[in-house]
Motif scaffolding. Structure first.
Motif, short mmCIF file in Angstrom:
data_model
loop_
_atom_site.label_atom_id
_atom_site.label_comp_id
_atom_site.label_asym_id
_atom_site.label_seq_id
_atom_site.Cartn_x
_atom_site.Cartn_y
_atom_site.Cartn_z
N GLN A 134 0.83 -1.21 0.00
CA GLN A 134 0.00 0.00 0.00
C GLN A 134 0.87 1.26 0.00
OE1 GLN A 134 -3.69 -0.08 2.50
NE2 GLN A 134 -2.85 -2.03 3.25
N TYR A 135 1.94 1.22 0.77
CA TYR A 135 2.83 2.39 0.81
C TYR A 135 3.47 2.63 -0.55
CZ TYR A 135 6.86 5.32 1.52
OH TYR A 135 7.78 6.34 1.38
N LEU A 136 3.95 1.58 -1.20
CA LEU A 136 4.61 1.74 -2.51
C LEU A 136 3.64 2.26 -3.57
CD1 LEU A 136 6.91 -1.42 -2.54
CD2 LEU A 136 7.58 0.97 -2.22
N ASP A 137 2.35 1.93 -3.43
CA ASP A 137 1.34 2.51 -4.34
C ASP A 137 1.24 4.01 -4.12
OD1 ASP A 137 0.76 0.09 -5.51
OD2 ASP A 137 -0.96 -0.34 -4.22
N ILE A 138 1.25 4.42 -2.85
CA ILE A 138 1.19 5.85 -2.52
C ILE A 138 2.43 6.56 -3.06
CG2 ILE A 138 1.25 7.52 -0.61
CD1 ILE A 138 -0.42 5.49 1.00
N LYS A 139 3.59 5.94 -2.89
CA LYS A 139 4.83 6.55 -3.37
C LYS A 139 4.82 6.68 -4.89
CE LYS A 139 9.86 6.10 -3.31
NZ LYS A 139 11.03 5.30 -2.89
N SER A 140 4.31 5.68 -5.59
CA SER A 140 4.23 5.74 -7.05
C SER A 140 3.35 6.89 -7.51
CB SER A 140 3.69 4.41 -7.59
OG SER A 140 3.56 4.45 -9.00
N ALA A 141 2.21 7.09 -6.85
CA ALA A 141 1.31 8.20 -7.21
C ALA A 141 1.97 9.55 -6.94
CB ALA A 141 0.00 8.08 -6.42
N THR A 142 2.73 9.63 -5.84
CA THR A 142 3.44 10.87 -5.51
C THR A 142 4.51 11.16 -6.56
OG1 THR A 142 3.11 10.46 -3.15
CG2 THR A 142 4.79 12.07 -3.76
N ARG A 143 5.22 10.13 -7.00
CA ARG A 143 6.26 10.32 -8.03
C ARG A 143 5.64 10.85 -9.33
NH1 ARG A 143 8.00 5.63 -7.99
NH2 ARG A 143 9.89 5.83 -6.74
N GLU A 144 4.48 10.32 -9.71
CA GLU A 144 3.80 10.78 -10.93
C GLU A 144 3.42 12.25 -10.83
OE1 GLU A 144 3.35 9.24 -13.82
OE2 GLU A 144 4.55 7.60 -13.01
N ARG A 145 2.96 12.68 -9.64
CA ARG A 145 2.61 14.09 -9.46
C ARG A 145 3.84 14.99 -9.57
NH1 ARG A 145 -0.88 11.96 -5.46
NH2 ARG A 145 0.60 12.45 -3.79
N LEU A 146 4.96 14.53 -9.03
CA LEU A 146 6.19 15.31 -9.12
C LEU A 146 6.66 15.44 -10.56
CD1 LEU A 146 8.20 13.89 -6.06
CD2 LEU A 146 7.14 16.15 -6.25
#
Length: 256
Positions: free
Chosen positions: A116-128
């Motif tokens: 679940q955390y890695l999914d959140i991190k992936s979405a954050t990376r896309e926003r950046l």
């Protein structure tokens, strides 16, 4: 991040408390080194165990020593291409209930939090990445029709050229970039065309025309711009030729 310099768990826990206060997912993406680059696996696993023990201490949970060893090894493999800071954030988010209420603490539950955390991190990376693209990519210049230009500029163009009907497509005609336009620019004025009064003289001034052309050339469509440039003689009207040429070169660099 390193906890290896801490001689006891209490020192390591204090370091983790300070780290948690300011650490964000964006920080972990931008500035945190990957676990795979942090040295020998056994040393990194030891740091993961301290992070795990900090979580167990705060939440009042418990695991056997061999369970900690196995779980730390699993987390090392899971986060090998991420950072230790990611493991810290994952446990913090779990403790705060971001993945649901903590009913139990075992390998299966913790590895589920990791996903679940890695999914959140992936979405954050896309926003950046999207944010960076918006900063880097310039807005495309918007072309305008001749009728969209200021009235004063339209009048000055009309005093230069009187294009024949149906000589060129309507769009190019509106932009006043036809071969007829350039020929009229190049022809010397006849005496009867010279205005005799100050009021008439003010209707067209070549310097003012160049200034307005410099301001509005960026609003021309590409095909009209190239047509005007091709029909401009550098030796006769070097100023006009230079304005068109500079705009063409600028657009080439922008597209690259």
């Amino acid at each position: 991040m390193t906890l290896q310099r801490c001689t006891e768990n209490r020192q390591a826990f204090n370091a983790l408390v300070k780290l948690e206060k300011t650490l964000t997912v964006s920080d972990a993406i931008i500035s945190s080194p990957l676990i795979a680059t942090q040295g020998l696996k056994k040393d990194v696993v030891g740091e993961i165990i301290r992070i795990l023990e900090f979580f167990l201490e705060v939440t009042g949970k418990d695991l056997e020593d061999y369970q900690k060893q196995v779980l730390a090894g699993d987390l090392y493999e899971k986060f090998k291409t991420d950072a230790l800071e990611d493991i810290v954030l994952m446990f913090k988010m779990a403790r705060q209930g971001d993945f649901g209420k903590v009913y139990k603490c075992d390998t299966f539950e913790i590895m589920n939090w990791s996903n679940q955390y890695l999914d959140i991190k992936s979405a954050t990376r896309e926003r950046l990445i999207s944010k960076r693209k918006k900063i880097i990519e310039p807005e495309p210049s918007q072309g305008k029709y001749f009728t969209d230009l200021p009235i004063m500029l339209q009048e000055k163009f009309e005093n230069i050229v009187k294009p024949k009907k149906n000589f060129i497509p309507r769009k190019a005609s509106e932009m006043m970039t036809t071969e007829k336009t350039i020929r009229d620019l190049e022809k010397p004025k006849k005496k009867q065309e010279v205005l005799t009064t100050e009021k008439s003289e003010s209707l067209f001034n070549y310097d003012a025309f160049l200034k307005n052309l410099q301001t509005n050339v960026s609003k021309m469509y590409d095909d009209a711009l190239h047509k005007a440039f091709e029909n401009t003689t550098k030796s006769t009207h070097p100023e006009v030729w230079k304005i068109f040429n500079n705009e063409i070169e600028f657009r080439k660099k922008t597209k690259k």
